[in-house]
Design an enzyme around this catalytic site. Structure first.
Site, PDB file in Angstrom:
ATOM      1  N   ASP A 112       0.884  -1.039  -0.274  1.00 15.24           N
ATOM      2  CA  ASP A 112       0.245   0.151   0.087  1.00 15.24           C
ATOM      3  C   ASP A 112       1.004   1.166  -0.073  1.00 15.24           C
ATOM      4  O   ASP A 112       1.932   0.723   0.151  1.00 15.24           O
ATOM      5  CB  ASP A 112      -1.325  -0.678   0.816  1.00 15.24           C
ATOM      6  CG  ASP A 112       0.217  -0.060   2.324  1.00 15.24           C
ATOM      7  OD1 ASP A 112       1.069  -0.010   2.748  1.00 15.24           O
ATOM      8  OD2 ASP A 112      -0.942   0.315   3.441  1.00 15.24           O
TER       9      ASP A 112
ATOM     10  N   ASP B 182      -8.826  -7.513  -0.118  1.00  9.19           N
ATOM     11  CA  ASP B 182      -7.644  -8.018   0.481  1.00  9.19           C
ATOM     12  C   ASP B 182      -8.259  -6.874   2.338  1.00  9.19           C
ATOM     13  O   ASP B 182      -9.357  -5.538   1.935  1.00  9.19           O
ATOM     14  CB  ASP B 182      -6.136  -6.768   0.300  1.00  9.19           C
ATOM     15  CG  ASP B 182      -5.996  -5.706   1.174  1.00  9.19           C
ATOM     16  OD1 ASP B 182      -7.598  -4.549   0.354  1.00  9.19           O
ATOM     17  OD2 ASP B 182      -5.900  -4.930   1.684  1.00  9.19           O
TER      18      ASP B 182
ATOM     19  N   CYS C  27     -13.643 -28.953   4.942  1.00 11.16           N
ATOM     20  CA  CYS C  27     -12.536 -28.262   5.213  1.00 11.16           C
ATOM     21  C   CYS C  27     -11.526 -28.898   4.705  1.00 11.16           C
ATOM     22  O   CYS C  27     -11.082 -29.573   5.477  1.00 11.16           O
ATOM     23  CB  CYS C  27     -11.870 -26.883   5.860  1.00 11.16           C
ATOM     24  SG  CYS C  27     -10.862 -26.443   5.201  1.00 11.16           S
TER      25      CYS C  27
ATOM     26  N   CYS D 178      -8.157 -28.461   4.512  1.00 10.12           N
ATOM     27  CA  CYS D 178      -6.723 -27.648   4.737  1.00 10.12           C
ATOM     28  C   CYS D 178      -6.210 -28.110   6.457  1.00 10.12           C
ATOM     29  O   CYS D 178      -6.847 -29.370   7.163  1.00 10.12           O
ATOM     30  CB  CYS D 178      -7.272 -25.957   5.778  1.00 10.12           C
ATOM     31  SG  CYS D 178      -7.561 -26.479   7.003  1.00 10.12           S
TER      32      CYS D 178
ATOM     33  N   CYS E 100      -7.622 -29.117   9.573  1.00  6.76           N
ATOM     34  CA  CYS E 100      -9.407 -29.529   9.653  1.00  6.76           C
ATOM     35  C   CYS E 100      -9.278 -31.187   9.187  1.00  6.76           C
ATOM     36  O   CYS E 100      -9.943 -32.363   9.824  1.00  6.76           O
ATOM     37  CB  CYS E 100     -10.562 -28.926   8.825  1.00  6.76           C
ATOM     38  SG  CYS E 100     -10.852 -27.070   8.938  1.00  6.76           S
TER      39      CYS E 100
ATOM     40  N   HIS F 205      -6.984 -22.268   8.774  1.00  5.90           N
ATOM     41  CA  HIS F 205      -7.510 -22.596   8.453  1.00  5.90           C
ATOM     42  C   HIS F 205      -8.178 -21.443   7.786  1.00  5.90           C
ATOM     43  O   HIS F 205      -8.589 -21.023   6.800  1.00  5.90           O
ATOM     44  CB  HIS F 205      -8.636 -23.442   9.679  1.00  5.90           C
ATOM     45  CG  HIS F 205      -9.991 -23.376   9.283  1.00  5.90           C
ATOM     46  ND1 HIS F 205     -10.794 -24.459   8.363  1.00  5.90           N
ATOM     47  CD2 HIS F 205     -11.251 -22.620   9.416  1.00  5.90           C
ATOM     48  CE1 HIS F 205     -12.082 -23.678   8.280  1.00  5.90           C
ATOM     49  NE2 HIS F 205     -11.886 -22.872   8.546  1.00  5.90           N
TER      50      HIS F 205
HETATM   51 ZN   LIG Z   1      -9.697 -26.368   7.735  1.00  5.42          ZN
END
Ligand SMILES: [Zn+2]
Ligand SMILES: [Zn+2]
Lengths: 418, 417
Positions: free
Chosen positions: B120, B294, B332, B334, B337, B362
């Site tokens: 930025d 963002d 999920c 990830c 998880c 996550h």
């Molecule tokens: Zn997850």
């Protein structure tokens, strides 16, 4: 020897030089083995501080044994009971041996709460009082592969009276008998190993009595308590440990609690210790430090010395004392990454280190993360420190195998004020 | 059933061929290839090629303020599929400073991030974090919180810092006015932002490898926004941001300003909606034609144990999860998880900061997966259906749909069921 499965194969015992071997058939299924001298993997509730499984497994030299403490777990007893699968499964740990101790070696445990029948542990929610029955109920829910028996270890402060020390030895033996009774009757704990705890403060006769009496019980091994850094000087510690180990059977492992400094570890290995708790890298991480002591035992003298002088220049903040009361103080085995001189230092933490942090990042970056209180600082330092420390244990085994303990000691102490 | 169309194909945006020609001659450090456009809404899926790698849009960009992302290693971030993340010019310019970062081969080298970075201008942080800031035509004046020295952040200075950081996308310094402010100050800020854009363009030392984005201002006033757009789209910049929003304004005003901006922005350049990151906002604003987003929210909220899920959020530290042995989101994929339960994370929060890292991972995975699903649905020509499913999952019933989202989606021909 109900339930006891682990077997110690000593390949080398050098009097006054330590024991080299392999602890076999470790774990409920007996599928693991642990190199001796060895170090446990220090965790909070099964997680290495700051690390996830992904970051942890960037480390190649991880030990086979994961260390958890009842002080972390007691408050979750109800949850674990409902879960039923034990802590290993609860924490998402797969292929590891789980060892459960009473206290957290890196956390302060307030004194004055021990009675004839109880000991206390301190978790996030405060004090939890444990009777032997509750202690054993916890073990059944945690379902470790191996655990430390309940013990009264409140005698480590200098100046503890002989009477108090004697009482702690008696209580600890009584706790052990009570634990063993429950242990032997429990189906849940079948195949689980229990270690008896040797107490006795700094009194030789009590140490010997505690060791002798504990050795008479059907335990798989021994925890040596009350020797932690700050409790006594190394000469006395070595003397007492030597006396204790002489009373213990050769074929059972000895785990020393509360000692983690590299110089002290070497001394204690030579006094007959097999296993150590791995909390030292965590303590270094918490003070923003990276372990940088050398443990190179290659004969080339140029390589035996560390290639950098990581902290000789910053001598003012170094604590070179062997007997440091406060475990939170920086030791001479580490470099303080908060120091301004690392601000524009683009070298890895330790040249030649193969850890994720050293392969990818520079001192200047870690310094920046510490200065800005970024969480990644703890992650990167913990990766490096864990890797460095467990590599040190590999070096100890190599040194024992090749008669190079003197060389190793010189290398480790090089950084200091020799 | 490919709905993929070439970028030269039927433009459903308001644009002139003039803009397109200009784009061809503009910054070689960026190229935008439109992979698919939604036939119903203004959504589009693009390949945005930047110096370090190609970014699949729509994209959510996690924010790594100090050159690090909340306890996550760059390898973990890469593993989650992140192709671009943010660094904050104000913070990094203060600590460790540009001289050091230059020595470290830019921010990429300093943090060892191999993919793209967006920085930025530093102006927003100044206005929001530093009390003593004064805006003049020269720039933003403020007192350093570290040594109390007065510092001037001019457009030239901002670009100079960003040139040192070496980001793939730089933002112009704009005159930031809170989106709730009305009156002449908004107009002044808008005009000044245009003048500052020209100064930023002139100051950019690396137009060949660092892309400077303009920021559309104009508050909540449609005429001012339009005036700002008219001016800025004439500049030869590689991309545009929609600024001055998501600062506490009414959502009704917010989406109207967004859709007005995308109506006028050239089709062949990327559109970045600043500071937007809530799942519903993302899906709606993709429908309104934005490509990049963002927000600090997903990573900041993770530190307090708030996990993002398709039905909103889940406060892991709440007692009700102490004995809940399912993963945060059973669907999920990830690393968190796949291995850990709500109950374990709940317990770990009491013992170690690693608990935060698990939730952060996550949450980033959630944001990136959401955007990948959005993109996939655009490519496969079923984005309107995706929106319906997404909203049904997010809200227990239709009457809980936020009215602004219903209106915004209706404006792009999606009537929520
Ligand atoms: Zn997850
Ligand atoms: Zn390292």
């Amino acid at each position: 020897m109900a339930g006891s499965r682990m077997k110690l194969d000593l390949s080398r015992v050098v009097q006054g030089r330590g024991r080299l071997g392999l602890l076999k058939e470790v774990g409920r299924m007996g599928q693991h083995s642990v190199d001796i001298p060895g170090c446990l993997l220090y965790t909070h509730l099964g997680s290495v501080p700051h690390l996830t499984q992904d970051t942890l497994h960037t480390i190649s030299c991880l030990p086979a044994v994961t260390h958890v403490t009842l002080s972390n777990m007691a408050e979750h007893q109800e949850v674990l009971e409902e879960f039923k699968g034990g802590l290993k499964k609860f924490a998402g740990l797969h292929d590891t041996v789980l060892y459960c101790s009473l206290h957290d070696p890196a956390a302060h445990c307030p004194t004055g709460h021990t009675t004839n029948k109880t000991v206390s542990v301190w978790g996030s929610g405060g004090r939890i009082e444990l009777t032997a029955a509750k202690f054993m109920a916890l073990q059944k829910t945690v379902q470790p592969d191996w655990y430390q028996s309940m013990a009264d270890g409140e005698t480590w402060q200098t100046g503890t009276s002989r009477k108090r020390v004697r009482k702690s030895v008696d209580r600890t033996l009584a706790h052990l008998d009570e634990c063993l009774t429950v242990h032997q009757k429990s189906q849940d704990l079948e195949g689980v190993d229990i270690f008896g705890v040797v107490e006795g403060g700094d009194i030789l006769e009590e140490r010997v009595r505690s060791a002798r009496e504990t050795a008479k019980r059907p335990v798989a091994g021994f925890c040596l308590d009350g020797f932690q850094t700050g409790a006594m000087d190394q000469a006395l510690r070595s003397q007492l440990i030597t006396a204790v180990t002489q009373e213990l059977p050769e074929d059972k492992p000895r785990l020393l609690q509360g000692v983690g400094r590299p110089d002290e570890v070497l001394e204690c290995v030579e006094a007959g210790i097999d296993l150590f708790e791995g909390f030292f890298p965590f303590q270094a991480t918490e003070r923003g430090c990276a372990l940088c002591f050398s443990f190179d035992i290659t004969p080339n003298p140029e390589r035996a010395a560390p290639d950098e002088e990581p902290h000789t220049a910053g001598g003012t903040q170094l604590n070179g004392d062997v007997n440091c009361d406060d475990q939170t103080h920086m030791t001479r085995f580490e470099m303080n990454l908060k120091d301004k001189r690392y601000q524009d230092d683009f070298r890895p933490l330790v040249e030649g280190c193969g850890c994720y942090c050293c392969r990818n990042h520079q001192r200047a970056y870690v310094h920046h993360l510490l200065m800005t209180n970024e969480l990644l600082a703890g992650v990167l330092l913990m990766i490096h420190n864990t890797c460095h420390y467990h590599s040190f244990f590999r070096a100890i085994r190599e040194a024992l195998a090749n008669d190079k303990m003197d060389l190793l000691r010189r290398s480790v102490l090089w950084n200091g004020k020799e | 059933m490919s709905a993929t169309r070439n970028s030269e194909a039927d433009g459903n945006m308001k644009e002139s061929s003039m803009h397109f020609k200009k784009a061809l001659s503009a910054a070689p450090a960026l190229s935008l290839k439109i992979i698919a456009e939604c036939p119903v809404t203004k959504a589009r899926a693009c390949d945005l090629t930047l110096p370090h790698c190609t970014v699949s849009t729509p994209v959510f960009m996690p924010v790594g303020t100090q050159g690090t992302l909340k306890g996550i290693t760059v390898d973990q971030l890469e593993g989650l599929g992140c192709q671009i993340c943010l660094g904050n010019t104000y913070h990094l310019g203060m600590r460790p400073g540009t001289e050091l970062i230059e020595k470290a081969n830019g921010l990429h080298g300093f943090m060892n991030w191999k993919r793209n970075l967006l920085t930025d201008s530093g102006g927003f942080q100044m206005v929001s974090l530093v009390e003593l800031s004064e805006v003049t035509e020269e720039g933003v004046k403020f007192k350093s919180p570290y040594d109390g020295k007065e510092i001037l952040l001019s457009p030239e200075k901002s670009i100079s810092i960003q040139n040192s950081l070496g980001s793939d996308i730089m933002m112009q310094l704009d005159d930031v006015v809170s989106s709730t402010v009305k009156g002449p100050r908004v107009e002044e800020a808008m005009h000044r932002s245009i003048r500052w854009l020209d100064r930023c363009i002139a100051a950019n030392k690396h137009p060949d490898k660092q892309n400077l984005f303009a920021i559309i201002q104009g508050g909540l006033n449609a005429e001012l926004r339009k005036a700002c757009l008219d001016e800025m789209i004439q500049r030869d910049v590689p991309g545009f941001a929609i600024g001055g929003l998501s600062g506490g304004e009414e959502k009704d005003d917010f989406w109207r300003m967004v859709t007005l901006s995308t109506d006028y922005l050239p089709r062949e350049k990327p559109r970045y909606l600043m500071g937007v990151g809530y799942a519903v906002d993302l899906v709606v604003c993709v429908a309104l034609g934005c490509d990049m987003f963002d927000c600090v929210f997903p990573t900041r909220t993770a530190r307090f144990g708030s996990a993002l899920v398709p039905w909103g959020s889940l406060q892991v530290k709440q007692k009700q999860y102490a004995k809940d042995f399912q993963p945060i989101d059973p669907d999920c994929q990830c690393p968190t998880c796949k291995r850990h339960s709500r109950a374990y994370l709940h317990a770990l929060f009491k013992s170690d900061t690693a608990a935060m890292h698990h939730i952060t991972i996550h949450n980033i995975a959630y944001q990136l997966t959401l955007m990948r699903s959005v993109r996939q649905s655009i490519v496969e020509g079923r984005f309107p259906e995706f929106i319906q499913t997404f909203m049904k999952r997010m809200f227990p019933s239709r009457d809980q749909y936020p009215s602004w989202a219903v209106d915004a989606l209706a404006s792009v021909n999606v009537t929520l069921e």
